[in-house]
Design an enzyme around this catalytic site. Structure first.
Site, PDB file in Angstrom:
ATOM      1  N   CYS A  67      -4.401   9.196  -0.780  1.00  0.00           N
ATOM      2  CA  CYS A  67      -4.813   8.799   0.567  1.00  0.00           C
ATOM      3  C   CYS A  67      -3.786   9.201   1.616  1.00  0.00           C
ATOM      4  CB  CYS A  67      -5.034   7.287   0.614  1.00  0.00           C
ATOM      5  SG  CYS A  67      -6.469   6.728  -0.325  1.00  0.00           S
TER       6      CYS A  67
ATOM      7  N   ASP B 199       0.482  -6.040  -8.029  1.00  0.00           N
ATOM      8  CA  ASP B 199       0.940  -4.980  -7.135  1.00  0.00           C
ATOM      9  C   ASP B 199       2.438  -5.186  -6.913  1.00  0.00           C
ATOM     10  OD1 ASP B 199       1.298  -3.151  -4.808  1.00  0.00           O
ATOM     11  OD2 ASP B 199      -0.887  -3.149  -4.780  1.00  0.00           O
TER      12      ASP B 199
ATOM     13  N   GLY C  74      -6.545  -0.744  -0.491  1.00  0.00           N
ATOM     14  CA  GLY C  74      -7.831  -0.635   0.181  1.00  0.00           C
ATOM     15  C   GLY C  74      -9.006  -1.108  -0.647  1.00  0.00           C
TER      16      GLY C  74
ATOM     17  N   ASP D  28      -4.418   3.648  -7.366  1.00  0.00           N
ATOM     18  CA  ASP D  28      -4.576   4.882  -6.587  1.00  0.00           C
ATOM     19  C   ASP D  28      -3.881   6.064  -7.241  1.00  0.00           C
ATOM     20  OD1 ASP D  28      -1.965   4.202  -6.226  1.00  0.00           O
ATOM     21  OD2 ASP D  28      -1.998   4.194  -4.036  1.00  0.00           O
ATOM     22  N   ASN D  29      -3.649   5.988  -8.573  1.00  0.00           N
ATOM     23  CA  ASN D  29      -2.982   7.115  -9.231  1.00  0.00           C
ATOM     24  C   ASN D  29      -3.508   7.264 -10.652  1.00  0.00           C
ATOM     25  OD1 ASN D  29      -0.862   5.815 -11.246  1.00  0.00           O
ATOM     26  ND2 ASN D  29      -0.793   4.608  -9.351  1.00  0.00           N
TER      27      ASN D  29
ATOM     28  N   SER E 217       0.755   1.670   7.976  1.00  0.00           N
ATOM     29  CA  SER E 217      -0.363   2.551   7.630  1.00  0.00           C
ATOM     30  C   SER E 217      -1.383   1.878   6.724  1.00  0.00           C
ATOM     31  CB  SER E 217       0.160   3.821   6.950  1.00  0.00           C
ATOM     32  OG  SER E 217       0.844   3.502   5.750  1.00  0.00           O
TER      33      SER E 217
ATOM     34  N   CYS F 259      15.264   4.361 -12.660  1.00  0.00           N
ATOM     35  CA  CYS F 259      13.826   4.367 -12.369  1.00  0.00           C
ATOM     36  C   CYS F 259      13.665   4.190 -10.864  1.00  0.00           C
ATOM     37  CB  CYS F 259      13.112   3.272 -13.162  1.00  0.00           C
ATOM     38  SG  CYS F 259      13.673   1.594 -12.778  1.00  0.00           S
TER      39      CYS F 259
ATOM     40  N   ARG G 230      -7.149  -0.466   6.556  1.00  0.00           N
ATOM     41  CA  ARG G 230      -8.095  -0.711   5.460  1.00  0.00           C
ATOM     42  C   ARG G 230      -7.747  -1.959   4.638  1.00  0.00           C
ATOM     43  NH1 ARG G 230      -4.330   2.850   4.328  1.00  0.00           N
ATOM     44  NH2 ARG G 230      -3.361   3.006   2.267  1.00  0.00           N
TER      45      ARG G 230
ATOM     46  N   LYS H 108       2.923  -7.520  -0.801  1.00  0.00           N
ATOM     47  CA  LYS H 108       1.463  -7.583  -0.686  1.00  0.00           C
ATOM     48  C   LYS H 108       0.871  -8.755  -1.444  1.00  0.00           C
ATOM     49  CE  LYS H 108       0.399  -2.706   0.141  1.00  0.00           C
ATOM     50  NZ  LYS H 108      -0.358  -1.524  -0.333  1.00  0.00           N
TER      51      LYS H 108
END
Length: 364
Positions: free
Chosen positions: A184, A58, A37, A126-127, A65, A329, A69, A82
Site C-alpha cells: 500500500c 499487531d 485497513g 499486508d505481506n 498515513s 532483528c 483508512r 495500534k
C-alpha cells in the site's frame, strides 16, 4: 426487552436468526492478525455483532498515513501502539465483548501458541511471509482462516479450511519475489476499499460462527471498486492435504524449539548501537547475522548475513564460534530468541544481541 435483546434486535428480526445464533456469537473466539485497513472494519463489526472473545495482533504504532483508512484512530493517537488504542475504542463500543491485545509480530516461534485459544483466525496482514505462515499454522491446527488482500482498486476474499482441502498455498503455491508486488505504501489504496473488503471478511466470520449462509470455502471472491465488477473463482480441492500437514508439523516442531525471549535472558550479552558503530570504525573482525524475514531484509539491511529466525535450526552451522557474532532483528526480540536457542541448544558462547536492532540503528 432486556439490554442484550435490545442491542441485537435487528439480528433477531432476521427470519433465519435465532437466540441460538446470537449465543453462538457470544461464545465464539476470533483472532484478528493485523490492525490496519482490513483489520479495522473486521474488529469494529465483530465487536458490534457481539462476538464474545476477540484477539488483536499487531506490533506497529499509529502514523499519519494510516488515518485515511484506519478509522478507529485520530490525530491525537499518533505514535501510540495500534493494539492499545484499538482495544480501548472497541471496548467502549461493546462492554460485553472480551478483548485481548498482542503487541507483537507473528513468526514461526509464536504463531501456534497465538492462534491456539481461538476458533477462527482472520488474516488482515499486508505481506506475503505472514500470509504463508498463517496458512501453514491454521492447516497444522485445523483452524479456519478468513483471508483477504487488497491491491490498489481490487480486493479478494476467501475462507481456507484444511479439513475441506482448501488452502492459500493451493492458489499461490510459491511466494512472489520480494519487492515484485507493491504494498500500500508504494502502490496506494483507497480507504473505502479496505472498508468494503474488511466488512466482507467480518461477514464471513459471522457466517462461519452462526452457520447462516454459505461461506467462501473453496471459492475466491474478487472485487473491483472502480467498476463494481465481482468474480467468484471456484478452487480445486487438494486431496493431498494430510501428507502436506504432516511435513509442516515436523518443520514447526523444529521451529518451536527456539525459546521465548522473555525467559532466562538476564545473562545475555548485548552491545549498544554506539558500541557497534565503534566496532565498524575500528574494523573489528566479527560476523553479523540478520534474523529478520527476506522482505524486511530487502527493504533495509545492515549488510549482514540473512538467516531468518525460522531457518536457524538447520543453519546454525553457518554461525562462527571462533569470533564475535552480532545478531540483530528489527528491535531486538527475535535476535534474543535466536541467541537463547543457540546458547542453550548448541552451546554458543560468543553471541551478542544488537540492542534495539534496525530501529535503534536508524534512530542513532
Amino acid at each position: 426487552m432486556n439490554h442484550q435483546t435490545n442491542r441485537y434486535s435487528r439480528h433477531f428480526a432476521l427470519p433465519e436468526f435465532s437466540d441460538q445464533s446470537q449465543q453462538k456469537l457470544e461464545h465464539a473466539s476470533v483472532l484478528v492478525i493485523g490492525c490496519g485497513g482490513l483489520g479495522h472494519p473486521v474488529l469494529q463489526y465483530l465487536t458490534a455483532a457481539g462476538v464474545g472473545n476477540i484477539g488483536i495482533v499487531d506490533d506497529d504504532v499509529i502514523e499519519l498515513s494510516n488515518l485515511h483508512r484506519q478509522v478507529l484512530f485520530t490525530e491525537k493517537d499518533l505514535g501510540q501502539k495500534k493494539t492499545k488504542v484499538a482495544l480501548k475504542r472497541l471496548q467502549a463500543m461493546n462492554s460485553g465483548v472480551q478483548l485481548k491485545d498482542y503487541d507483537c509480530r507473528i513468526h514461526a516461534q509464536n504463531i501456534l501458541s497465538l492462534i491456539e485459544p481461538y476458533q477462527i483466525i482472520v488474516d488482515c496482514t499486508d505481506n506475503f511471509p505472514a500470509r504463508y505462515l498463517l496458512d501453514d499454522a491454521c492447516a497444522i491446527s485445523s483452524k479456519k482462516l478468513v483471508y483477504a488482500a487488497i491491491y490498489q482498486h481490487e480486493g479478494q476474499v476467501s475462507v481456507f479450511d484444511s479439513k475441506a482441502g482448501f488452502r492459500y498455498r493451493d492458489i499461490f503455491p510459491t511466494p512472489p519475489i520480494a519487492g515484485s508486488i507493491p504494498d500500500c505504501d508504494t502502490g496506494g489504496v483507497l480507504g473505502t476499499l479496505t472498508g468494503i473488503i474488511g466488512n466482507i471478511q467480518a461477514n464471513e466470520v459471522i457466517k462461519l460462527i452462526t452457520g447462516i449462509g454459505d461461506p467462501l470455502i473453496g471459492r475466491l471472491l474478487m472485487f473491483n471498486i472502480q467498476t463494481y465488477d465481482s468474480t467468484i473463482v471456484h478452487l480445486k480441492k487438494n486431496d493431498d492435504i494430510k501428507s502436506e500437514i504432516t511435513e509442516l508439523l515436523e518443520d514447526y516442531a523444529e521451529f518451536c524449539r527456539i525459546p521465548d525471549s522473555n525467559k532466562n535472558n538476564q545473562n545475555m550479552k548485548e552491545i549498544s548501537i554506539s558500541e557497534y558503530k565503534e566496532m565498524l570504525d575500528n574494523r573489528e573482525d566479527f560476523q553479523l547475522i540478520d534474523v529478520r524475514e527476506p522482505y524486511e531484509f530487502e527493504e533495509f539491511n545492515l549488510g549482514g548475513e540473512l538467516i531468518p529466525i525460522n531457518t536457524i535450526p538447520e543453519n546454525y552451522n553457518k554461525i562462527f564460534r571462533d569470533k564475535k557474532v552480532v545478531i540483530h532483528c528489527r528491535a531486538g526480540s527475535r535476535s534474543a530468541q535466536v541467541i537463547q536457542y543457540l546458547e542453550q541448544t548448541h552451546g554458543f558462547e560468543n553471541l551478542y544481541n544488537l540492542s534495539g536492532g534496525v530501529l535503534a540503528w536508524k534512530g542513532h
